[in-house]
Design an enzyme around this catalytic site. Structure first.
Site, PDB file in Angstrom:
ATOM      1  CB  ALA A 101      -0.931   0.017   1.215  1.00 25.19           C
ATOM      2  CD  GLU A 142      -3.569 -15.674  -2.528  1.00 28.05           C
ATOM      3  OE1 GLU A 142      -3.222 -15.011  -1.532  1.00 28.05           O
ATOM      4  OE2 GLU A 142      -3.275 -16.877  -2.686  1.00 28.05           O
ATOM      5  CG  ASN A 184      -6.551  -3.381  -6.646  1.00 26.32           C
ATOM      6  OD1 ASN A 184      -6.321  -2.338  -7.271  1.00 26.32           O
ATOM      7  ND2 ASN A 184      -6.092  -3.598  -5.422  1.00 26.32           N
ATOM      8  CE1 TYR A 243       1.785  -6.390  -6.458  1.00 28.73           C
ATOM      9  CE2 TYR A 243      -0.542  -6.847  -6.781  1.00 28.73           C
ATOM     10  CZ  TYR A 243       0.489  -6.445  -5.965  1.00 28.73           C
ATOM     11  OH  TYR A 243       0.243  -6.097  -4.665  1.00 28.73           O
TER      12      TYR A 243
HETATM   13  C1  LIG Z   1      -1.541  -0.268  -6.160  1.00 26.99           C
HETATM   14  C2  LIG Z   1      -0.633   0.762  -5.446  1.00 26.99           C
HETATM   15  C3  LIG Z   1       0.148   0.066  -4.337  1.00 26.99           C
HETATM   16  C4  LIG Z   1       0.347   1.350  -6.499  1.00 26.99           C
HETATM   17  O1  LIG Z   1       1.239   2.240  -5.816  1.00 26.99           O
HETATM   18  P1  LIG Z   1       2.049   3.377  -6.596  1.00 26.99           P
HETATM   19  O2  LIG Z   1       3.207   3.770  -5.759  1.00 26.99           O
HETATM   20  O3  LIG Z   1       1.112   4.437  -7.038  1.00 26.99           O
HETATM   21  O4  LIG Z   1       2.546   2.576  -7.897  1.00 26.99           O
HETATM   22  P2  LIG Z   1       3.797   2.992  -8.828  1.00 26.99           P
HETATM   23  O5  LIG Z   1       3.848   4.469  -8.966  1.00 26.99           O
HETATM   24  O6  LIG Z   1       5.027   2.278  -8.365  1.00 26.99           O
HETATM   25  O7  LIG Z   1       3.315   2.373 -10.217  1.00 26.99           O
HETATM   26  C5  LIG Z   1       4.063   1.384 -10.911  1.00 26.99           C
HETATM   27  C6  LIG Z   1       3.251   0.920 -12.117  1.00 26.99           C
HETATM   28  O8  LIG Z   1       2.042   0.279 -11.679  1.00 26.99           O
HETATM   29  C7  LIG Z   1       0.957   0.613 -12.576  1.00 26.99           C
HETATM   30  N1  LIG Z   1      -0.037   1.436 -11.857  1.00 26.99           N
HETATM   31  C8  LIG Z   1       0.051   1.937 -10.600  1.00 26.99           C
HETATM   32  N2  LIG Z   1      -1.070   2.616 -10.282  1.00 26.99           N
HETATM   33  C9  LIG Z   1      -1.882   2.559 -11.370  1.00 26.99           C
HETATM   34  C10 LIG Z   1      -3.172   3.076 -11.661  1.00 26.99           C
HETATM   35  N3  LIG Z   1      -3.854   3.797 -10.768  1.00 26.99           N
HETATM   36  N4  LIG Z   1      -3.703   2.800 -12.870  1.00 26.99           N
HETATM   37  C11 LIG Z   1      -3.042   2.075 -13.792  1.00 26.99           C
HETATM   38  N5  LIG Z   1      -1.780   1.567 -13.576  1.00 26.99           N
HETATM   39  C12 LIG Z   1      -1.227   1.800 -12.381  1.00 26.99           C
HETATM   40  C13 LIG Z   1       1.599   1.379 -13.708  1.00 26.99           C
HETATM   41  O9  LIG Z   1       2.063   0.436 -14.653  1.00 26.99           O
HETATM   42  C14 LIG Z   1       2.754   2.056 -12.993  1.00 26.99           C
HETATM   43  O10 LIG Z   1       3.790   2.470 -13.847  1.00 26.99           O
HETATM   44  P3  LIG Z   1       3.700   3.950 -14.527  1.00 26.99           P
HETATM   45  O11 LIG Z   1       3.341   4.932 -13.437  1.00 26.99           O
HETATM   46  O12 LIG Z   1       5.070   4.139 -15.080  1.00 26.99           O
HETATM   47  O13 LIG Z   1       2.607   3.843 -15.544  1.00 26.99           O
HETATM   48  C15 LIG Z   1      -1.475   1.957  -4.869  1.00 26.99           C
HETATM   49  O14 LIG Z   1      -2.356   2.419  -5.873  1.00 26.99           O
HETATM   50  C16 LIG Z   1      -2.288   1.566  -3.639  1.00 26.99           C
HETATM   51  O15 LIG Z   1      -1.814   1.673  -2.505  1.00 26.99           O
HETATM   52  N6  LIG Z   1      -3.536   1.131  -3.877  1.00 26.99           N
HETATM   53  C17 LIG Z   1      -4.420   0.699  -2.779  1.00 26.99           C
HETATM   54  C18 LIG Z   1      -3.922  -0.549  -2.103  1.00 26.99           C
HETATM   55  C19 LIG Z   1      -3.841  -1.735  -3.057  1.00 26.99           C
HETATM   56  O16 LIG Z   1      -4.707  -1.978  -3.883  1.00 26.99           O
HETATM   57  N7  LIG Z   1      -2.744  -2.516  -2.896  1.00 26.99           N
HETATM   58  C20 LIG Z   1      -2.521  -3.740  -3.643  1.00 26.99           C
HETATM   59  C21 LIG Z   1      -3.206  -4.855  -2.933  1.00 26.99           C
HETATM   60  S1  LIG Z   1      -2.841  -6.437  -3.617  1.00 26.99           S
END
Ligand SMILES: CC(C)(COP(=O)(O)OP(=O)(O)OC[C@H]1O[C@@H](n2cnc3c(N)ncnc32)[C@H](O)[C@@H]1OP(=O)(O)O)[C@@H](O)C(=O)NCCC(=O)NCCS
Length: 154
Positions: free
Chosen positions: A80, A113, A118, A125
Site C-alpha cells: 500500500a 493474491e 483491482n 504487478y
Molecule cells: C496499487 C498501489 C500500491 C500502487 O502504488 P504506486 O506507488 O502508485 O505505484 P507505482 O507508482 O510504483 O506504479 C508502478 C506501475 O504500476 C501501474 N499502476 C500503478 N497505479 C496505477 C493506476 N492507478 N492505474 C493504472 N496503472 C497503475 C503502472 O504500470 C505504474 O507504472 P507507470 O506509473 O510508469 O505507468 C497503490 O495504488 C495503492 O496503494 N492502492 C491501494 C492498495 C492496493 O490496492 N494494494 C494492492 C493490494 S494487492
C-alpha cells in the site's frame, strides 16, 4: 531519474511505533483494511517482514509491504502507498526491494493474491513481471470478490 532534490525512497523495517502511520495508509488504501491487531501480529513472526518506504532516511512513511518467506517462496501479502504519494514509482521500488531481499534469503518465486477488480494493483504487478496463474473464486470473505493468483520467478 533521481535528482539532487529527490534522493528517492529509503527503506527500513517497521517498528511498533510506526503502527499509527501504517494504519493510516492501510485504511486509506483498502475498503476492508487489516485491523491494527493483524498488523501488530506481523511484527512477532520471524518469517514476516513489514518493510516501510520513507521519503529520505528521516522522512515520513509513504508506503509499505508485508511479505512472508516460506521455504523458497516469497508471499506478498500486502502493498500500500499513501494516496498523496502514488504514481511516483514507490510501489515499484518497494516490490523491487522485497523481492531482492527475498532472493538473497533463498526465495525462488514470489506469489500473491489480488482482487480481480483491482486494476491499479494488477497493472503494477504485470508491469513488474508477475503472471496470472489462477483464480480463487469468492476468495475475499467480506464481499465475495474473486482473487487473481499471480506469481513471478525470482
Ligand atoms: C496499487 C498501489 C500500491 C500502487 O502504488 P504506486 O506507488 O502508485 O505505484 P507505482 O507508482 O510504483 O506504479 C508502478 C506501475 O504500476 C501501474 N499502476 C500503478 N497505479 C496505477 C493506476 N492507478 N492505474 C493504472 N496503472 C497503475 C503502472 O504500470 C505504474 O507504472 P507507470 O506509473 O510508469 O505507468 C497503490 O495504488 C495503492 O496503494 N492502492 C491501494 C492498495 C492496493 O490496492 N494494494 C494492492 C493490494 S494487492
Amino acid at each position: 531519474m533521481t535528482s539532487r532534490e529527490d534522493p528517492g525512497p529509503a527503506f527500513r523495517r517497521m517498528r511498533e511505533a510506526d503502527l499509527p502511520r501504517v494504519m493510516e495508509i492501510e485504511r486509506a488504501a483498502f475498503s476492508h483494511p487489516w485491523s491494527e491487531e493483524m498488523v501488530r501480529r506481523e511484527l512477532g513472526h520471524e518469517f514476516s517482514t513489514v518493510l516501510l518506504a520513507t521519503e529520505g532516511s528521516e522522512g515520513a512513511v509513504q508506503g509499505f509491504a508485508v511479505v512472508w518467506l516460506v521455504h523458497d517462496e516469497l508471499h506478498v501479502l500486502n502493498v500500500a502507498v499513501a494516496p498523496g504519494a502514488r504514481r511516483r514509482g514507490l510501489a515499484r521500488a518497494i516490490l523491487d526491494r522485497v523481492e531482492g531481499q527475498g532472493r538473497e534469503q533463498g526465495a525462488r518465486v514470489a506469489m500473491l493474491e489480488v482482487r480481480r477488480g483491482n486494476g491499479p494493483a494488477i497493472a503494477l504487478y504485470r508491469s513488474r513481471g508477475y503472471r496470472e496463474v489462477g483464480i480463487r473464486p469468492r476468495y475475499y470473505a467480506e464481499d465475495g470478490e474473486d482473487a487473481l493468483v499471480m506469481d513471478k520467478d525470482l
